[in-house]
Write a protein that holds these residues in place. Structure first.
Motif, PDB file in Angstrom:
ATOM      1  N   UNK A  47       0.851  -1.202   0.000  1.00  0.00           N
ATOM      2  CA  UNK A  47       0.000   0.000   0.000  1.00  0.00           C
ATOM      3  C   UNK A  47       0.883   1.248   0.000  1.00  0.00           C
ATOM      4  N   UNK A  48       0.566   2.171  -0.871  1.00  0.00           N
ATOM      5  CA  UNK A  48       1.296   3.432  -0.944  1.00  0.00           C
ATOM      6  C   UNK A  48       0.302   4.565  -1.126  1.00  0.00           C
ATOM      7  N   UNK A  49       0.630   5.707  -0.564  1.00  0.00           N
ATOM      8  CA  UNK A  49      -0.211   6.884  -0.737  1.00  0.00           C
ATOM      9  C   UNK A  49       0.365   7.710  -1.882  1.00  0.00           C
ATOM     10  N   UNK A  50      -0.460   8.033  -2.861  1.00  0.00           N
ATOM     11  CA  UNK A  50      -0.032   8.824  -4.001  1.00  0.00           C
ATOM     12  C   UNK A  50      -0.387  10.280  -3.727  1.00  0.00           C
ATOM     13  N   UNK A  51       0.626  11.141  -3.788  1.00  0.00           N
ATOM     14  CA  UNK A  51       0.443  12.559  -3.514  1.00  0.00           C
ATOM     15  C   UNK A  51       0.782  13.338  -4.779  1.00  0.00           C
ATOM     16  N   UNK A  52      -0.168  14.088  -5.329  1.00  0.00           N
ATOM     17  CA  UNK A  52       0.130  14.851  -6.547  1.00  0.00           C
ATOM     18  C   UNK A  52       1.138  15.975  -6.273  1.00  0.00           C
ATOM     19  N   UNK A  53       2.025  16.203  -7.217  1.00  0.00           N
ATOM     20  CA  UNK A  53       2.990  17.292  -7.124  1.00  0.00           C
ATOM     21  C   UNK A  53       2.489  18.423  -8.008  1.00  0.00           C
ATOM     22  N   UNK A  54       2.179  19.577  -7.403  1.00  0.00           N
ATOM     23  CA  UNK A  54       1.666  20.692  -8.212  1.00  0.00           C
ATOM     24  C   UNK A  54       2.735  21.242  -9.163  1.00  0.00           C
ATOM     25  N   UNK A  55       2.264  21.802 -10.271  1.00  0.00           N
ATOM     26  CA  UNK A  55       3.171  22.507 -11.174  1.00  0.00           C
ATOM     27  C   UNK A  55       3.599  23.790 -10.462  1.00  0.00           C
ATOM     28  N   UNK A  56       4.751  24.342 -10.815  1.00  0.00           N
ATOM     29  CA  UNK A  56       5.221  25.545 -10.121  1.00  0.00           C
ATOM     30  C   UNK A  56       4.266  26.722 -10.282  1.00  0.00           C
ATOM     31  N   UNK A  57       3.524  26.753 -11.370  1.00  0.00           N
ATOM     32  CA  UNK A  57       2.570  27.847 -11.592  1.00  0.00           C
ATOM     33  C   UNK A  57       1.338  27.733 -10.684  1.00  0.00           C
ATOM     34  N   UNK A  58       1.150  26.571 -10.070  1.00  0.00           N
ATOM     35  CA  UNK A  58       0.001  26.360  -9.203  1.00  0.00           C
ATOM     36  C   UNK A  58       0.248  26.784  -7.761  1.00  0.00           C
ATOM     37  N   UNK A  59       1.501  27.075  -7.398  1.00  0.00           N
ATOM     38  CA  UNK A  59       1.809  27.505  -6.042  1.00  0.00           C
ATOM     39  C   UNK A  59       1.432  28.969  -5.845  1.00  0.00           C
ATOM     40  N   UNK A  60       1.057  29.324  -4.626  1.00  0.00           N
ATOM     41  CA  UNK A  60       0.794  30.725  -4.310  1.00  0.00           C
ATOM     42  C   UNK A  60       2.124  31.469  -4.240  1.00  0.00           C
ATOM     43  N   UNK A  61       2.094  32.779  -4.300  1.00  0.00           N
ATOM     44  CA  UNK A  61       3.315  33.586  -4.236  1.00  0.00           C
ATOM     45  C   UNK A  61       4.041  33.329  -2.918  1.00  0.00           C
ATOM     46  N   UNK A  62       3.299  33.234  -1.828  1.00  0.00           N
ATOM     47  CA  UNK A  62       3.893  32.991  -0.514  1.00  0.00           C
ATOM     48  C   UNK A  62       4.613  31.643  -0.484  1.00  0.00           C
ATOM     49  N   UNK A  63       3.991  30.609  -1.021  1.00  0.00           N
ATOM     50  CA  UNK A  63       4.604  29.283  -1.040  1.00  0.00           C
ATOM     51  C   UNK A  63       5.849  29.280  -1.915  1.00  0.00           C
ATOM     52  N   UNK A  64       5.789  29.953  -3.057  1.00  0.00           N
ATOM     53  CA  UNK A  64       6.968  30.034  -3.931  1.00  0.00           C
ATOM     54  C   UNK A  64       8.141  30.684  -3.203  1.00  0.00           C
TER      55      UNK A  64
END
Length: 136
Positions: A47-64
C-alpha cells in the motif's frame, strides 16, 4: 529513451508516491559481532499513498517564496559563502562550527567570525540559551 518516456504526459500527470520501507534480512545471513547488523535488502509495503505534485505555476506567491530563493538572495548567499570558505582557507576540515560563531542578540542569527570587524568594539557576553555560543 527519456523523451519517449515523457512524451504525451503533462506536468500535472506526475505524482509522488510515498511508502513505508522495512528492512528485510534473511535468517541464513550471519553478521560478524564486530560489525553492526545491517539489512541486506529493502522491502516495500504494497500500500502506498499517491500525492500529486503541483506545477510551479500552481503555487501561491507565498509558497513560492518559501520554497525557492530569488536570484538576488542566491547571489548574496554565494558571495557570503565564498568569503567564509576563503576565511577557512578552502579546507573543509577548518569549517567554522556553530559553537565557534557569534550570536546576534537581536535576531538570534549565528554570525561567522569573518564578518566580525576586529577593529570595532563589541561587548561579548555568554548567550543565555547556549553557553558555547558567544553573543554580542
Amino acid at each position: 529513451a527519456r523523451d519517449k518516456f515523457l512524451s504525451g504526459r503533462s506536468n500535472s500527470d506526475y505524482t509522488a508516491a510515498t511508502a513505508s520501507t522495512t528492512a528485510c534480512t534473511s535468517s541464513s545471513e550471519s553478521v560478524s559481532s564486530a560489525h553492526a547488523k545491517r539489512p541486506k535488502s529493502v522491502c516495500f509495503q504494497e500500500a502506498a499513498q499517491v500525492v500529486p505534485i503541483p506545477m510551479r505555476s500552481e503555487y501561491t506567491k507565498r509558497t513560492k517564496e518559501l520554497l525557492w530563493v530569488n536570484k538576488i538572495d542566491m547571489a548574496e548567499n554565494i558571495e557570503r559563502n565564498l568569503i567564509e570558505y576563503a576565511y577557512e582557507r578552502y579546507n573543509p576540515v577548518r569549517v567554522c562550527e556553530e559553537n565557534d560563531m557569534y550570536l546576534c542578540t537581536v535576531t538570534k542569527d549565528l554570525i561567522h567570525p569573518v564578518h566580525i570587524d576586529v577593529n570595532q568594539s563589541y561587548v561579548v557576553v555568554e548567550s543565555p540559551d547556549s553557553p558555547d555560543v558567544p553573543a554580542f
